[in-house]
Design a protein around this motif. Structure first.
Motif, PDB file in Angstrom:
ATOM      1  N   GLY A 125     -11.305   4.901  -1.508  1.00 12.29           N
ATOM      2  CA  GLY A 125     -10.571   3.825  -0.859  1.00 12.29           C
ATOM      3  C   GLY A 125      -9.790   2.937  -1.801  1.00 12.29           C
ATOM      4  O   GLY A 125      -9.349   1.846  -1.408  1.00 12.29           O
ATOM      5  N   HIS A 126      -9.583   3.400  -3.060  1.00 13.17           N
ATOM      6  CA  HIS A 126      -8.861   2.589  -4.040  1.00 13.17           C
ATOM      7  C   HIS A 126      -7.361   2.865  -4.043  1.00 13.17           C
ATOM      8  O   HIS A 126      -6.619   2.201  -4.776  1.00 13.17           O
ATOM      9  N   VAL A 127      -6.923   3.846  -3.262  1.00 10.55           N
ATOM     10  CA  VAL A 127      -5.509   4.201  -3.201  1.00 10.55           C
ATOM     11  C   VAL A 127      -5.019   4.014  -1.775  1.00 10.55           C
ATOM     12  O   VAL A 127      -5.521   4.665  -0.847  1.00 10.55           O
ATOM     13  N   VAL A 128      -4.051   3.128  -1.604  1.00 10.80           N
ATOM     14  CA  VAL A 128      -3.545   2.855  -0.252  1.00 10.80           C
ATOM     15  C   VAL A 128      -2.032   2.990  -0.168  1.00 10.80           C
ATOM     16  O   VAL A 128      -1.474   2.875   0.929  1.00 10.80           O
ATOM     17  N   ASP A 129      -1.358   3.220  -1.294  1.00 12.40           N
ATOM     18  CA  ASP A 129       0.101   3.344  -1.273  1.00 12.40           C
ATOM     19  C   ASP A 129       0.548   4.203  -2.451  1.00 12.40           C
ATOM     20  O   ASP A 129      -0.253   4.532  -3.334  1.00 12.40           O
ATOM     21  N   PRO A 130       1.831   4.598  -2.491  1.00  7.50           N
ATOM     22  CA  PRO A 130       2.316   5.453  -3.580  1.00  7.50           C
ATOM     23  C   PRO A 130       2.119   4.856  -4.968  1.00  7.50           C
ATOM     24  O   PRO A 130       1.811   5.574  -5.923  1.00  7.50           O
TER      25      PRO A 130
END
Length: 317
Positions: A125-130
């Protein structure tokens, strides 16, 4: 087609097959292709709807680290370690990334070790966008490379401590291997630093301030590794010269010993050869004490020659 996809919505990541990645709406989609097959170009062009220029850049056989803005997105090439054995001239595998708002497409022709770490970041859940994904790629690649660059320096330190004429061949092999690895890594780390720095300055809402800070940190780490590799390369060159000097000194010492032995036996060989001739009337040939006299003469000559070399300090070489 080998690869996978992630659909991320509300901070929750779902891993899906490549063909299903674009079928449903999501806040953010990441598609990774681990292939060199030609139909990957067809999928990127027809299914993903990417421009021909972007498709060619993502599937090119030869790449070097670079960053280029194109339209509303950015094209990024990075190099990292692969789980497969690589050649000494090309020690790092490439990952090509195309990022736009809400979408990231990445392609690698060889399995990249950093991909597994990026997947953990996505699933955690640490990546939410490019921007988060690219920063994760840059951080994972540099973090994986850093200890291996440090190991090269440690190996060279160990060689310098064990510098000895009796270990020349083993040390030379190690130094040569370290030097080749340092040159191969540095070849890609220097442009990789420039690519990360350029990406951090590109305009675009899909790169947040924290992403730019992570990219700057990764670029700084790449710059430090490039400087360390340059130092390793120079030290390896100096170490190679020192080993060559040791080898030359070793050969000189052995040649000196051979020359001394030859000089000692040269007059003795003349005397024994002279009295070994099968001719009549050799002086004292019939005397019973002649053999002892000749042996004494040879011993005296040998002692005189050795004494001369000692006086001239030849044995101190």
């Amino acid at each position: 087609m080998s690869g996978f996809g992630y659909r991320i919505s509300g901070g929750t990541a779902t891993r899906v097959a490549v063909k299903e990645a674009l079928s449903c709406h999501a806040d953010f989609v990441w598609v990774h292709l681990n292939t060199n097959e030609e139909h990957a170009q067809v999928w990127l062009r027809d299914e993903a709807g990417l421009d021909d220029y972007v498709v060619d850049a993502l599937t090119a056989s030869e790449t070097r680290p670079r960053c280029e803005a194109f339209g509303h997105g950015a094209l990024l090439n990075l190099r990292g370690r692969s789980s497969e054995e690589m050649s000494s001239g090309d020690p790092l595998a490439s990952v090509r990334i195309w990022a736009i708002q809400g979408r990231v497409y990445s392609v690698s022709r060889r399995p990249l070790i950093a991909v597994a770490e990026v997947e953990k970041q996505v699933e955690g859940g640490h990546v939410v966008d490019p921007g988060d994904l690219i920063a994760a790629f840059a951080t994972a690649i540099t973090s994986d490379l850093d200890p291996h660059v440090a190991d090269l320096g440690d190996e060279l330190d160990d060689c310098e401590e064990r510098l000895d004429a009796n270990r020349i061949f083993d040390l030379r092999r190690t130094v040569t291997r370290v030097r080749i690895a340092a040159i191969g890594y540095r070849r890609f780390l220097s442009p990789q630093r420039a690519a990360l720095e350029k990406l951090g300055t590109l305009p675009g809402g899909w790169l947040a301030e924290d992403d730019r800070r992570h990219l700057a940190a990764a670029a700084d780490r790449a710059a430090r590794m490039a400087e360390e590799l340059e130092s390793i390369r120079e030290r390896a060159a100096l170490m190679h010269e020192a080993l060559t000097d040791l080898r030359a000194e070793q050969l000189d010492t052995r040649s000196l010993v051979i020359s001394i032995v030859a000089m000692v036996f040269l007059p003795l060989t003349f005397i024994t050869g002279l009295y070994g001739m099968n001719v009549a009337d050799l002086p004292y040939a019939q005397e019973p004490w002649a053999f002892d006299a000749i042996m004494a003469l040879c011993g005296g000559i040998a002692a005189v020659v050795v004494g001369y070399f000692v006086q001239r300090h030849w044995f101190q070489k």
